[in-house]
Design a protein around this motif. Structure first.
Motif, short mmCIF file in Angstrom:
data_model
loop_
_atom_site.label_atom_id
_atom_site.label_comp_id
_atom_site.label_asym_id
_atom_site.label_seq_id
_atom_site.Cartn_x
_atom_site.Cartn_y
_atom_site.Cartn_z
N PRO A 70 0.80 -1.20 0.04
CA PRO A 70 -0.21 0.09 -0.04
C PRO A 70 0.97 1.54 0.06
O PRO A 70 1.93 1.04 0.25
CB PRO A 70 -0.68 -0.08 1.29
CG PRO A 70 -0.94 -1.51 1.63
CD PRO A 70 0.35 -2.20 0.95
N PHE A 71 0.14 2.54 -0.56
CA PHE A 71 1.04 3.51 -0.74
C PHE A 71 1.73 4.09 0.37
O PHE A 71 3.01 4.40 0.16
CB PHE A 71 -0.26 4.85 -0.99
CG PHE A 71 0.23 5.78 -1.93
CD1 PHE A 71 1.51 5.80 -2.39
CD2 PHE A 71 -0.92 6.67 -2.56
CE1 PHE A 71 1.65 6.84 -3.33
CE2 PHE A 71 -0.56 7.47 -3.18
CZ PHE A 71 0.48 7.58 -3.83
N ALA A 72 1.48 4.25 1.50
CA ALA A 72 1.97 4.79 2.78
C ALA A 72 3.16 3.71 3.43
O ALA A 72 3.99 4.37 4.36
CB ALA A 72 1.30 5.46 3.63
N SER A 73 3.13 2.47 2.79
CA SER A 73 3.53 1.48 3.82
C SER A 73 5.04 1.11 3.48
O SER A 73 5.59 0.46 4.24
CB SER A 73 2.69 0.27 3.86
OG SER A 73 2.73 -0.43 2.61
N SER A 74 5.67 1.65 2.46
CA SER A 74 6.80 0.81 2.15
C SER A 74 8.01 0.93 2.81
O SER A 74 8.56 -0.28 2.96
CB SER A 74 7.24 1.22 0.49
OG SER A 74 7.02 2.62 0.44
N PRO A 75 8.35 1.89 3.37
CA PRO A 75 9.31 2.16 4.18
C PRO A 75 9.34 1.22 5.43
O PRO A 75 10.09 0.54 6.02
CB PRO A 75 9.53 3.54 4.62
CG PRO A 75 8.70 4.32 3.88
CD PRO A 75 7.80 3.41 3.21
N ALA A 76 7.80 0.97 6.08
CA ALA A 76 7.75 0.26 7.08
C ALA A 76 7.76 -1.21 6.59
O ALA A 76 8.42 -2.22 7.32
CB ALA A 76 6.44 0.61 7.72
#
Lengths: 299, 195, 405, 91
Positions: A70-76
């Protein structure tokens, strides 16, 4: 650590027949990342053009292990992924390949969090300067005065300087790069892969339909960005900040090409008149000034 | 699940001021009961606890796992960490019956409608150097009083459990406090009715 | 069996610490969570365990619940056994990732310490938060006491990693009422757990790792029909999970002597005229009410829902086919419809069977066994006198303190 | 495949050309390399977004017209301008 083009791997990392628009800068950049790491990596990709480009399952055009998230999740997601694989004894690079919306806007908290934790990741912000995947809406890195569908009269705000923001996270490695300078970019990715901790590379990747220029000009526009000084290639490596070779000569303002040469080829800057152009050049000077002062500070 | 729903459960209410350690006392009590093969639970009052305000904690002790989770409104044993809240609460309204025992930290005997046991836990704390940041540590010694007054758990079980909840140098003083409170607890009155 | 039971230690733990203990016993490798009351004790305890090297795991100190779930999801994709926990607003902040995680079919366990949603701010217990994820593809359990919170968390790993399932598991425990309540419980030894729960096979169902097999998860599918097929496969996995849950708890019972049931726990539910349905920590209080009523001669039993997903349809149909009346207590609600369990069950109850839904205990309001007893008694008496009634929603309201009017 | 893992057939994908179809049909102009004048620098290969140019052992280049979208970047970056963009005719 200069790289010669004939030393690069010639493996097919991108399978042709992708869903990218003709002349897409993201594929140019992504190919260069894969060349740099010889395909021995894994990719974490948030929503954006790069989630559509690989085409349709059961096929993908990406030749490396990849997870779309999902959009906001990649670094996490990448933080967890790298923790898991390190725990299992795998020291290969985990690369986040994210756009400007994912990085400077919706996923900013996650990016900041992962950087603050100094996760062992290579984060590449592939910046096409707007939300191209949804149809060219203004993002945090869309430059001042640029037309987008949500800034029809030109963006009234400045772009966020993501590399400088990330520099203040005290991570070991921050660099800017451009798809027009593959050898510089590849060298930076390779350098990053040798460093433990969070590495951030801000890659300029101009988009033909989004910036409104001819499909064949992708590399030319990216090159002009450097030659006019609006995009500065620099590198911060564990305490030392330097201007990268392709940008070095443009420290001297007189060596820079007129900004209009860059702007006139892009429909998005159609409304930038002479006065605005002067203001713009002053902003470029100010940015250069900041970088040069930082290079003195981080000697 | 065969568990204590209708079985004999002893309900304990601990009243004190926020910061006096009522919750810890409830947990030590349950741990002590466990050492005797019993089951139980210790619940805090679920609210925003502030130092100084009257707060409750609960404990239920049974011979089988305790399945109830609603608040204890009326108890078999009421333990008060300070006599200064006696006028602020309706003690009779919290008692299950007239045989509910009240155990109270007080400088002197206090008469209530309930069988009331008292101990000067503040004095014990002062004697043993258990006044920390201006607060008398009385929660542990009151468990000694509870043991003496009710026999619900043995003194040794409480002493055995202290170490799980109290660490460092104060453990020794707390052990001594529990012993002293056990020895010094007395019944305040027979069945003198005020109301 | 006696032998293994003896190997369990009795401890006094609050629900949150019991969950942390289970995560330790499961040898989770990556843990990430963000503080929110009343979940915080779990993350604090786990961080302490990691720091003290009581557990060989990485603790990722994230900046939000969204990142907490995203990072443990990434860890699972990278082949690790992972854990997260949250409550209320935190769970809702995870919402997008919940769906992505489930549809990625990666094994994961999350504790949800149930709590009401604001405004006004309220940290107290309510089940509406965990109920709101029921369409997401997570297996959802609700514990009734601290012991079950530990057992359910531990068994969740066995369930989620089963190749027939591969859906994430959310273990619900009531905020404060379990999370902060210390209870005596039995904790199996590490040795016994290790023999029962082997390390996760990182390649099931797939692993994303540098230099590994060049697979991609999540790009679009050639035909939307394939996407729909994947949904159907998730549904089939939920059905499989019913068997797996039953088997896992049966094998766990052999290990520990404890079997809390499978999807439901049935206490006199099959041979009573009336059946009460509820889930969570107030089950004991409801059982107390039922027990009192049985002593008064009422024929009433209890169907305790342990798992809301997969939905225990068969058990509900079974009681609906033989009971005279069913009364459901919901500590949750769907605004504009009713109690969520009541709503899900009502459609399975024939018109000839009396039915009532009771909404109670929202926002942490304490519900005494006596109040439950009165509600059940009224329902039975009403049905006996007037024939089947059919009320989806009634509100069990308490007297308002300080309300002068 | 292990029972239950059938979903991976649809959820996962593997590298293969043509994931978005025969993208050569998108083309209006076809890049044609004048092999005689090519200096074998490899820049067209390096910048091709679609990876449709192979840089062969002898350093000459070969274009995969099945997938080349005809963007013209190769012609633009060619330092000796020996790639012509030739209008496609209906076959």
């Amino acid at each position: 650590m200069s790289i010669r083009i004939d030393q690069l791997p010639r493996d097919k990392f991108i399978m042709p027949g992708t869903a990218a628009c003709p002349g897409c800068p993201l594929l140019i950049g992504l190919r260069q990342v894969m060349m740099a790491l010889n395909g021995k990596m894994s990719l974490v990709i948030p929503a954006g053009c790069s989630s559509v480009i690989p085409g349709m399952s059961p096929a993908t055009s990406y030749g490396v292990p990849t997870i779309h998230v999902p959009f906001a999740s990649s670094p996490a997601v990448a933080s967890g992924l790298v923790s898991a694989v390190r725990m299992r004894g795998n020291n290969g690079p985990v690369v986040v390949w994210a756009g400007d919306g994912a990085s400077s806007d919706i996923g900013f908290a996650a990016l900041s969090g992962a950087a603050a934790r100094n996760e062992d990741l290579i984060y590449i912000l592939a910046d096409n300067e707007a939300y191209m995947n949804t149809g060219i809406q203004a993002s945090g890195t869309t430059p001042w005065m640029a037309w987008t569908t949500t800034s029809p009269n030109g963006k009234t705000e400045e772009r966020k300087e993501m590399a400088l923001i990330m520099l203040m996270h005290k991570i070991p490695y921050v660099a800017t790069a451009s798809i027009a300078y593959p050898l510089d970019f590849i060298a930076k990715v390779r350098k990053a892969s040798q460093i433990r901790g969070f590495k951030f590379i801000h890659l300029y990747a101009p988009c033909p339909p989004g910036l409104k220029f001819d499909d064949s000009y992708t590399v030319k526009i990216a090159q002009l960005a450097v030659e006019t000084g609006i995009w500065v290639l620099w590198e911060y490596n564990q305490g030392k900040l330097t201007i990268s070779p392709p940008s070095a000569m443009y420290k001297d303002k007189s060596k820079r090409k007129p900004l209009s040469e860059y702007m006139k080829l892009q429909g998005r800057f159609a409304k930038v008149g002479e006065d605005a152009m002067k203001l713009y050049e002053a902003k470029i000077d100010a940015y250069w000034n900041t970088i040069l002062k930082l290079s003195e500070l981080y000697k | 699940m065969r568990a204590a729903i209708t079985m004999n459960i002893t309900d304990i209410l601990i009243l004190g001021r926020g910061g006096q350690g009522g919750v810890t006392a409830a947990r030590i009590l349950v741990s002590a009961a466990m050492k005797e093969g019993k089951w139980g639970q210790a619940m805090p009052e679920f609210g925003a606890e502030r130092r100084g305000a009257v707060v409750r904690s609960y404990a239920r002790i049974g011979m089988e796992p305790v399945m109830l989770h609603s608040a204890i409104k009326r108890a078999d044993i009421i333990m008060m960490l300070t006599h200064t809240i006696l006028n602020q609460v309706d003690v009779m309204g919290m008692a299950k019956s007239r045989s509910t025992k009240l155990i109270i930290n007080s400088p002197a005997p206090i008469k209530t409608e309930l069988p009331t046991y008292w101990v000067n836990a503040n004095q014990i704390a002062e004697d043993l150097g258990l006044v920390i940041a201006g607060w008398h540590v009385v929660n542990t010694s009151m468990l000694g009083a509870l043991s003496k007054a009710t026999g619900l758990v043995k003194l040794d079980s409480i002493l055995d459990s202290l170490g799980e909840f109290i660490r460092g140098s104060v453990l020794k003083q707390n052990i001594e406090a529990v012993r002293r409170a056990f020895n010094e607890t007395e019944i305040a009155t027979e069945t003198e009715v005020i109301a | 069996m006696q032998e293994t039971i003896q190997r369990q230690a009795r401890k006094v733990l609050v629900g949150d610490h019991a969950v942390a203990e289970a995560v330790k016993l499961a040898r989770a490798q990556v843990i990430s969570a963000y503080p929110i009351t009343p979940q915080t004790l779990i993350v604090e305890r786990l961080a302490e365990m990691v720091d003290n090297k009581e557990i060989n795991a990485k603790f990722i100190r994230v900046e939000s619940e969204f990142a907490a779930l995203a990072s443990v999801y990434g860890a699972s994709a990278g082949g690790a056994r992972a854990f997260t926990a949250t409550s209320s607003h935190g769970l809702f902040y995870m919402y997008e990732m919940l769906w992505w995680a489930a549809a990625s079919r990666l094994p994961l366990v999350m504790a949800v310490v149930t709590r009401s949603l604001g405004p006004p701010w309220n940290i107290h217990d309510e089940h509406t938060d965990i109920m709101a994820i029921r369409d997401s593809g997570w297996i959802i359990g609700m514990a009734q006491n601290v012991q079950e919170a530990l057992d359910m968390t531990l068994t969740a790993y066995k369930i989620t990693e089963d190749p027939r399932v591969l859906l994430p598991v959310a273990v619900g425990l009531d905020g404060f009422i379990l999370s902060h309540t210390a209870e005596v419980l039995e904790v199996p030894s590490q040795e016994v757990v290790d023999g029962w729960l082997p390390p996760r096979d990182p390649r099931i169902p797939y692993v994303i790792e540098p230099g590994g097999e060049p697979i991609t998860m999540g790009n679009m599918v050639k035909s939307d029909a394939y996407h729909m097929l994947l949904k159907k496969m998730m549904d089939e996995a939920m059905d499989e999970a019913k068997t797996v849950i039953r088997d896992v708890f049966a094998s766990y019972a052999k290990l520990t002597g404890r079997n809390h049931g499978d999807l439901v726990e049935c206490i006199n539910c099959q041979n009573s005229d009336y059946v009460v349905v509820a889930t969570g920590a107030w089950s004991g209080d409801i059982m107390k009410a039922i027990s009192d009523l049985r002593e008064e001669g009422y024929s009433v039993g209890f169907l305790r829902i342990r798992f809301l997903r997969p939905f225990p349809e068969e058990a509900v149909m079974d009681i609906a086919s033989r009971a005279k009346g069913i009364i459901v207590f919901d500590r949750d609600y769907s605004t504009g419809l009713g109690g969520i369990i009541a709503t899900e069950i009502m459609g399975l109850v024939p018109q000839s069977v009396s039915f009532k839904g009771v909404i109670a205990g929202l926002a942490g309001v304490d519900v005494a066994p006596s109040e439950v007893k009165t509600a059940i008694k009224d329902f039975i008496d009403d049905t006996e006198k007037n024939g089947p009634i059919r009320v989806r929603k009634t509100w069990l309201m308490q007297k308002m303190e300080g309300d002068e009017s | 495949m292990m029972a239950g893992l059938e979903f991976t057939k649809y959820l996962l994908s593997r590298p293969a050309p043509g994931s978005a179809g025969a993208t050569g049909t998108w083309r209006t102009y076809r890049p044609v390399v004048n092999q005689d004048k090519c200096i074998k620098c490899g820049l067209c290969w390096l910048y091709c977004p679609e990876d449709t140019i192979d840089w062969l052992e002898d350093k000459s280049v070969r274009i995969n017209y099945d997938y080349c979208k005809g963007c013209g970047i190769c012609a633009e970056v060619c330092p000796v301008k020996v790639i012509d963009m030739v209008k496609e005719t209906v076959v």
